[in-house]
Design an enzyme around this catalytic site. Structure first.
Site, PDB file in Angstrom:
ATOM      1  N   ASP A 381      15.105  33.782 -14.111  1.00  0.00           N
ATOM      2  CA  ASP A 381      14.590  33.737 -13.164  1.00  0.00           C
ATOM      3  C   ASP A 381      15.468  34.870 -12.176  1.00  0.00           C
ATOM      4  O   ASP A 381      14.808  35.407 -11.206  1.00  0.00           O
ATOM      5  CB  ASP A 381      14.714  32.327 -12.320  1.00  0.00           C
ATOM      6  CG  ASP A 381      13.777  31.539 -13.014  1.00  0.00           C
ATOM      7  OD1 ASP A 381      12.719  31.959 -13.245  1.00  0.00           O
ATOM      8  OD2 ASP A 381      13.975  30.304 -12.906  1.00  0.00           O
ATOM      9  N   GLU A 382      16.440  35.249 -12.406  1.00  0.00           N
ATOM     10  CA  GLU A 382      17.313  36.280 -11.708  1.00  0.00           C
ATOM     11  C   GLU A 382      17.424  37.397 -12.467  1.00  0.00           C
ATOM     12  O   GLU A 382      18.386  38.123 -12.274  1.00  0.00           O
ATOM     13  CB  GLU A 382      18.695  35.469 -11.318  1.00  0.00           C
ATOM     14  CG  GLU A 382      18.495  34.315 -10.464  1.00  0.00           C
ATOM     15  CD  GLU A 382      19.866  33.653 -10.173  1.00  0.00           C
ATOM     16  OE1 GLU A 382      20.867  34.107 -10.673  1.00  0.00           O
ATOM     17  OE2 GLU A 382      20.015  32.564  -9.726  1.00  0.00           O
TER      18      GLU A 382
END
Length: 445
Positions: A381-382
């Site tokens: 997600d990052e």
């Protein structure tokens, strides 16, 4: 003017009004009192035998089925007067006049739609397969999802120079087999039966072979095999690695082209006897001379050093993974929540667990692994996509079948984000039928 009789009579399948206006459809009544040998009876019998579509025939729709299978069209198109698209001013087809073909109505007794279309699909598949066999490069691209390096073709030409009849068997007497994509050049697929797409992706794929590895050489009768290592499906650098599946999951990169792989085998793995010692030396010399003549650098280190610098982590198979990584921003990869040593201890608890029969044991082991899996997805997600790939590879290298469902989402997510969809297909196919052993030749299935 009298209309001619339709040869199908009252059992005619046509619903077209034009056909109804053009032909009569009389109902033929049987006369039981007629003499069996009368001229009228003979005429009726002749008419009956000439038409396969009558209701009392064994299969009144047989001819219709054959026509539909062959995609026969009616002789003339009809004007389409009820096309909403042409009358809708907002539609792109507004104002256009088009003809249409009225398709014959297929009665229910024709059978399933697969009866109609399967023969056409099968013919199309065979035609496409033969076209691919005529173009080995496209066959490999289509079936194995990768392009081959330049040294692949060059090694095959070397083999052809040694044996024009059976180039694929040049190294056989030394205990080395050309396999995988070389089977395409040897035309072994030309007369072979067609298989499902996943079968080709498993052709000579050993238990611990990740999608990045493609087997091209095997030591006969063993689990030792050489192949190309690609960090990306489009990579044609020609780096080669070796693994012995009987010893575990570890790979070693040993060269920058297929010639390096053969020479590595001759130097380290060939079983030398008084009968093949001279032949081994002669073959090695021939390979070196061919490589020099065709500007193929042997035992090169430049590409290997460059790759080593790009590796973000080693993983359990020791070859490491390469992903886009901005070292200044530390974007693209982050370390797992556990060290390699601790992760190995956690994964060892899955050994021998059958999830279907021991769900409690699986859930207990999964309680320790789940935070690491969750951390890998958070990393994705990052934008640290390499973390999910590292964990997926480590789970794969553990060899535990009960972890297949855990690693699949990690592989799919990582390869999707890294734009390596070919590896998703390869991994899924492998996990669907992950076979142990050394007999992995699709052509012998």
């Amino acid at each position: 003017m009298d209309k001619p009789d339709c040869k199908y009579g009252a059992s005619c399948y046509q619903k077209n009004p034009v056909h109804k206006e053009k032909y009569r459809h009389p109902v033929v009544e049987k006369d039981e009192s007629k003499n069996q040998n009368s001229p009228q009876k003979i005429a009726d019998d002749t008419s009956e035998s000439s038409s396969k579509r009558r209701s009392h025939s064994p299969n009144p729709s047989e001819d219709l089925l054959e026509e539909v299978k062959k995609c026969k069209r009616p002789p003339t198109p009809e004007k389409d007067h009820n096309n909403r698209e042409e009358s809708d001013q907002s539609h792109e087809y507004y104002g256009m006049t088009r003809q249409r073909y009225t398709l014959p109505e297929v009665p229910m007794d024709v059978g399933l739609m697969s009866d109609i279309y399967d023969p056409q699909i099968e013919f199309s598949k065979k035609a496409e397969y033969q076209e691919l066999c005529a173009d080995p490069k496209q066959f490999i691209k289509h079936k194995f999802l990768v392009d081959m390096p330049h040294c692949f073709d060059s090694l095959w030409k070397f083999c052809e120079s040694k044996s024009s009849d059976k180039p694929g068997e040049v190294f056989d007497k030394l205990g080395l087999r050309l396999v995988g994509a070389f089977d395409v050049l040897a035309k072994k697929f030309n007369d072979a039966k067609m298989h499902e797409p996943g079968d080709y992706l498993r052709h000579w794929r050993f238990y611990y072979d990740p999608p990045e590895f493609q087997t091209i050489l095997v030591k006969k009768g063993t689990g030792l095999h050489y192949g190309y290592w690609r960090d990306s499906p489009s990579d044609t650098a020609g780096l080669v690695a070796v693994n012995d599946v009987n010893k575990g999951c570890e790979f070693k990169l040993i060269g920058e082209n297929a010639f390096d792989a053969v020479i590595h085998f001759l130097d380290h793995e060939v079983t030398t006897t008084p009968f093949n010692k001279a032949q081994t030396a002669t073959m090695r010399k021939s390979l070196e001379e061919w490589a020099k003549e065709h500007n193929i650098k042997l035992k090169g280190q430049d590409q290997l050093r460059a790759r080593n610098k790009a590796v973000v982590c080693k993983t359990f198979h020791k070859a490491g993974i390469v992903v886009p990584f901005d070292r200044k921003k530390e974007l693209g990869y982050r370390e797992l929540l556990e060290s390699d040593a601790n992760l190995k201890k956690i994964l060892s608890k899955f050994d021998g667990i059958d999830k279907a029969t021991n769900k409690a044991g699986f859930d207990t082991a999964m309680a320790e692994l789940q935070p690491i899996v969750t951390g890998a997805f958070i990393a994705v997600d990052e934008c640290d996509f390499g973390t999910a790939l590292e964990l997926a590879v480590d789970l794969f290298c553990s060899g535990a079948p009960c972890l297949h469902d855990v690693m699949k989402p990690l592989f799919v997510t990582a390869y999707s984000m890294l734009k390596r969809p070919q590896y998703i297909a390869i991994m899924k196919s492998h996990l669907d039928n992950r076979r142990k052993g050394i007999e992995l030749d699709l052509l012998h299935k």
